[in-house]
Design a protein around this motif. Structure first.
Motif, PDB file in Angstrom:
ATOM      1  N   TRP A   1       2.467  81.201  41.435  1.00 15.46           N
ATOM      2  CA  TRP A   1       1.748  81.235  40.157  1.00 15.46           C
ATOM      3  C   TRP A   1       1.393  79.798  39.779  1.00 15.46           C
ATOM      4  N   ASP A   2       0.376  79.254  40.461  1.00 14.27           N
ATOM      5  CA  ASP A   2       0.113  77.818  40.371  1.00 14.27           C
ATOM      6  C   ASP A   2      -0.704  77.406  39.158  1.00 14.27           C
ATOM      7  N   GLU A   3      -1.139  78.340  38.323  1.00  9.67           N
ATOM      8  CA  GLU A   3      -1.806  77.981  37.071  1.00  9.67           C
ATOM      9  C   GLU A   3      -0.935  78.302  35.857  1.00  9.67           C
ATOM     10  N   LEU A   4       0.367  78.427  36.092  1.00  5.45           N
ATOM     11  CA  LEU A   4       1.350  78.488  35.009  1.00  5.45           C
ATOM     12  C   LEU A   4       2.124  77.178  35.046  1.00  5.45           C
ATOM     13  N   PHE A   5       2.375  76.614  33.884  1.00  3.25           N
ATOM     14  CA  PHE A   5       2.907  75.257  33.821  1.00  3.25           C
ATOM     15  C   PHE A   5       4.091  75.154  32.867  1.00  3.25           C
ATOM     16  N   VAL A   6       4.893  74.131  33.117  1.00  5.62           N
ATOM     17  CA  VAL A   6       5.912  73.696  32.167  1.00  5.62           C
ATOM     18  C   VAL A   6       5.592  72.247  31.833  1.00  5.62           C
ATOM     19  N   VAL A   7       5.368  71.964  30.584  1.00  3.21           N
ATOM     20  CA  VAL A   7       4.939  70.628  30.177  1.00  3.21           C
ATOM     21  C   VAL A   7       6.004  69.599  30.538  1.00  3.21           C
ATOM     22  N   GLY A   8       5.529  68.471  31.064  1.00  2.00           N
ATOM     23  CA  GLY A   8       6.450  67.401  31.417  1.00  2.00           C
ATOM     24  C   GLY A   8       6.834  67.394  32.875  1.00  2.00           C
ATOM     25  N   SER A   9       6.441  68.437  33.615  1.00  2.00           N
ATOM     26  CA  SER A   9       6.762  68.454  35.047  1.00  2.00           C
ATOM     27  C   SER A   9       5.479  68.504  35.857  1.00  2.00           C
TER      28      SER A   9
ATOM     29  N   ILE B   1      17.677  82.949  25.694  1.00  2.00           N
ATOM     30  CA  ILE B   1      18.238  81.614  25.939  1.00  2.00           C
ATOM     31  C   ILE B   1      19.499  81.746  26.793  1.00  2.00           C
ATOM     32  N   LEU B   2      20.345  82.721  26.452  1.00  2.00           N
ATOM     33  CA  LEU B   2      21.558  82.952  27.238  1.00  2.00           C
ATOM     34  C   LEU B   2      21.230  83.520  28.610  1.00  2.00           C
ATOM     35  N   ALA B   3      20.234  84.396  28.688  1.00  2.00           N
ATOM     36  CA  ALA B   3      19.856  84.985  29.978  1.00  2.00           C
ATOM     37  C   ALA B   3      19.367  83.907  30.946  1.00  2.00           C
ATOM     38  N   ALA B   4      18.588  82.943  30.450  1.00  2.00           N
ATOM     39  CA  ALA B   4      18.113  81.860  31.306  1.00  2.00           C
ATOM     40  C   ALA B   4      19.281  81.006  31.803  1.00  2.00           C
ATOM     41  N   TRP B   5      20.273  80.815  30.957  1.00  2.00           N
ATOM     42  CA  TRP B   5      21.489  80.077  31.350  1.00  2.00           C
ATOM     43  C   TRP B   5      22.194  80.831  32.480  1.00  2.00           C
ATOM     44  N   ILE B   6      22.313  82.130  32.333  1.00  2.00           N
ATOM     45  CA  ILE B   6      22.959  82.947  33.364  1.00  2.00           C
ATOM     46  C   ILE B   6      22.165  82.904  34.670  1.00  2.00           C
ATOM     47  N   ALA B   7      20.840  83.013  34.577  1.00  2.00           N
ATOM     48  CA  ALA B   7      20.012  82.946  35.783  1.00  2.00           C
ATOM     49  C   ALA B   7      20.230  81.623  36.514  1.00  2.00           C
ATOM     50  N   GLU B   8      20.309  80.542  35.766  1.00  2.00           N
ATOM     51  CA  GLU B   8      20.541  79.231  36.384  1.00  2.00           C
ATOM     52  C   GLU B   8      21.902  79.188  37.061  1.00  2.00           C
ATOM     53  N   ARG B   9      22.930  79.684  36.401  1.00  2.00           N
ATOM     54  CA  ARG B   9      24.267  79.697  36.996  1.00  2.00           C
ATOM     55  C   ARG B   9      24.324  80.590  38.237  1.00  2.00           C
ATOM     56  N   ALA B  10      23.478  81.617  38.260  1.00  2.00           N
ATOM     57  CA  ALA B  10      23.450  82.533  39.404  1.00  2.00           C
ATOM     58  C   ALA B  10      22.571  82.018  40.541  1.00  2.00           C
ATOM     59  N   GLY B  11      21.873  80.886  40.312  1.00  2.00           N
ATOM     60  CA  GLY B  11      21.131  80.262  41.393  1.00  2.00           C
ATOM     61  C   GLY B  11      19.626  80.384  41.333  1.00  2.00           C
ATOM     62  N   GLN B  12      19.068  80.812  40.180  1.00  2.00           N
ATOM     63  CA  GLN B  12      17.621  80.940  40.083  1.00  2.00           C
ATOM     64  C   GLN B  12      17.158  80.438  38.715  1.00  2.00           C
ATOM     65  N   GLU B  13      16.715  79.189  38.658  1.00  2.00           N
ATOM     66  CA  GLU B  13      16.180  78.684  37.398  1.00  2.00           C
ATOM     67  C   GLU B  13      14.913  79.456  37.042  1.00  2.00           C
ATOM     68  N   VAL B  14      14.794  79.787  35.766  1.00  2.00           N
ATOM     69  CA  VAL B  14      13.658  80.591  35.304  1.00  2.00           C
ATOM     70  C   VAL B  14      12.334  79.923  35.649  1.00  2.00           C
ATOM     71  N   ASP B  15      12.212  78.633  35.401  1.00  2.00           N
ATOM     72  CA  ASP B  15      10.933  77.964  35.600  1.00  2.00           C
ATOM     73  C   ASP B  15      10.514  77.897  37.065  1.00  2.00           C
ATOM     74  N   ASP B  16      11.468  78.011  37.975  1.00  2.00           N
ATOM     75  CA  ASP B  16      11.151  77.905  39.399  1.00  2.00           C
ATOM     76  C   ASP B  16      10.494  79.150  39.975  1.00  2.00           C
ATOM     77  N   VAL B  17      10.503  80.267  39.264  1.00  2.00           N
ATOM     78  CA  VAL B  17       9.870  81.465  39.823  1.00  2.00           C
ATOM     79  C   VAL B  17       8.355  81.273  39.926  1.00  2.00           C
ATOM     80  N   ARG B  18       7.797  80.339  39.169  1.00  2.00           N
ATOM     81  CA  ARG B  18       6.357  80.079  39.258  1.00  2.00           C
ATOM     82  C   ARG B  18       5.963  79.644  40.668  1.00  2.00           C
ATOM     83  N   SER B  19       6.727  78.706  41.234  1.00  2.00           N
ATOM     84  CA  SER B  19       6.414  78.242  42.586  1.00  2.00           C
ATOM     85  C   SER B  19       6.818  79.269  43.633  1.00  2.00           C
ATOM     86  N   THR B  20       7.911  79.987  43.380  1.00  2.00           N
ATOM     87  CA  THR B  20       8.362  81.014  44.323  1.00  2.00           C
ATOM     88  C   THR B  20       7.294  82.074  44.535  1.00  2.00           C
ATOM     89  N   LEU B  21       6.590  82.443  43.470  1.00  2.00           N
ATOM     90  CA  LEU B  21       5.603  83.523  43.533  1.00  2.00           C
ATOM     91  C   LEU B  21       4.163  83.017  43.634  1.00  2.00           C
TER      92      LEU B  21
END
Length: 328
Positions: A165-173, A143-163
């Motif tokens: 990975w179009d059949e991985l999902f986050v519900v609600g988006s 939970i803290l690592a994801a917070w740090i990644a966001e502060r450093a400029g890379q939201e965890v959930d966004d790596v799906r589109s970066t790479l």
């Protein structure tokens, strides 16, 4: 579908739906039991390596952060007991954080406010052990690592589109809205069927996005694609990960790496995977392992927590499946 695997799952009754894949070199086999191949599973803690560790690999490649950075560089408000610990310890579960705490019960407000509340609760939770002394598997560190990644400029959930990975999902988006698309994993404390909702209580309470420890969903082909990206990296085949991602998957033999688990005696691999194998398990009954020595990987997705959370032998199923995959 493999008749031997189908018969084993039918006898054990561990889960109602299952997807599997085995990759040998560049050849991949898929199968499902009790569901179509496009069924979406709650990946639970597979979010940690595929999401959070991947986000860190991208940030390391950019030169934004390093695994030796102290927590206080990115979370200046961290308490003194945690502030000087290296980021490495959040990722390999040696920061002294508790294994699990009910952090979501008092969250309220907008999704952003709830996510921030979860992060603050994880940050302020008392340590459970002396940092740096032993590994205690902990959601709080991610939970803290994801917070740090966001502060450093890379939201965890966004790596799906970066790479891609179009059949991985986050519900609600970007995920399908029909509950029928998902394997059910149980019921919430309010009695709501968890089908297209995150099973993990803390992640669900925080809105289901960018928590770092859970929240991702995927089909068997989607998860296999993501695992194959790491598989290709570890055997030096072309892939979309930066070369520095190796730092997240390699470490002291027999100990967790910064992002991945390793086989242990009596564990889920069944004993026929090489030293250097890395992977991860998820509470909902998911798992994957990558063996770079044998150029092999395998993925198992189940909904073993449905309907009541009782353990009907998921470790036996995992051992059988990964042992079976190792002998193909």
């Amino acid at each position: 579908m493999d008749p031997e695997l189908d018969a084993f799952v039918g006898v054990t009754g561990v889960c109602t739906q299952l997807g599997w894949s085995v990759r040998l070199g560049k050849d991949i086999s898929f199968g499902t039991i009790g569901c179509p191949e496009d069924r979406i599973f709650d990946l639970a803690s597979l979010t940690k390596p595929l999401g959070t560790a991947t986000a860190f690999s991208i940030l390391i490649e950019r030169g934004v952060l390093g695994l030796d950075d102290p927590v206080k560089r990115w979370i200046p408000e961290a308490p003194s007991t945690l502030s000087a610990r290296p980021l490495m310890e959040l990722l390999n579960h040696r920061a002294g954080l508790a294994a699990w705490l009910d952090l979501g019960k008092d969250l309220s407000g907008s999704p952003t406010q709830r996510l921030n509340g979860l992060r603050q609760a994880a940050l302020n939770a008392p340590l459970a052990s002396i940092p740096g002394t032993k590994a205690v598997y902990s959601d709080l560190g991610y939970i803290l690592a994801a917070w740090i990644a966001e502060r450093a400029g890379q939201e965890v959930d966004d790596v799906r589109s970066t790479l891609g990975w179009d059949e991985l999902f986050v519900v609600g988006s970007d995920a399908p809205s029909s509950p029928r698309s998902y394997a059910p994993t149980g019921f919430s404390p309010e009695g709501t069927k968890l089908q297209g909702q995150v099973h993990d209580d803390n992640c669900r309470a925080a809105g289901g996005k960018n928590t770092g420890h859970a929240g991702w969903f995927g089909t068997i082909s989607g998860v296999t694609k993501a695992v194959s990206t790491w598989h290709d990296l570890l055997v030096d085949r072309p892939n979309k990960l930066p070369a520095t991602a190796n730092q997240l998957a390699k470490g002291v033999p027999g100990e967790r790496t910064p992002g991945f688990d390793v086989p242990t005696p009596g564990g889920s691999t069944g004993g026929h995977w090489s030293q250097g194998t890395v992977g991860h398990l998820g509470f909902t009954g998911t798992a994957f392992w990558i063996d770079p020595v044998k150029d092999r990987s395998a993925v198992l997705l189940t909904n073993r927590t449905f309907p009541d959370g009782e353990d009907r032998g998921i470790n036996v199923l995992r051992q059988w499946f990964f042992d079976w995959a190792a002998k193909l």
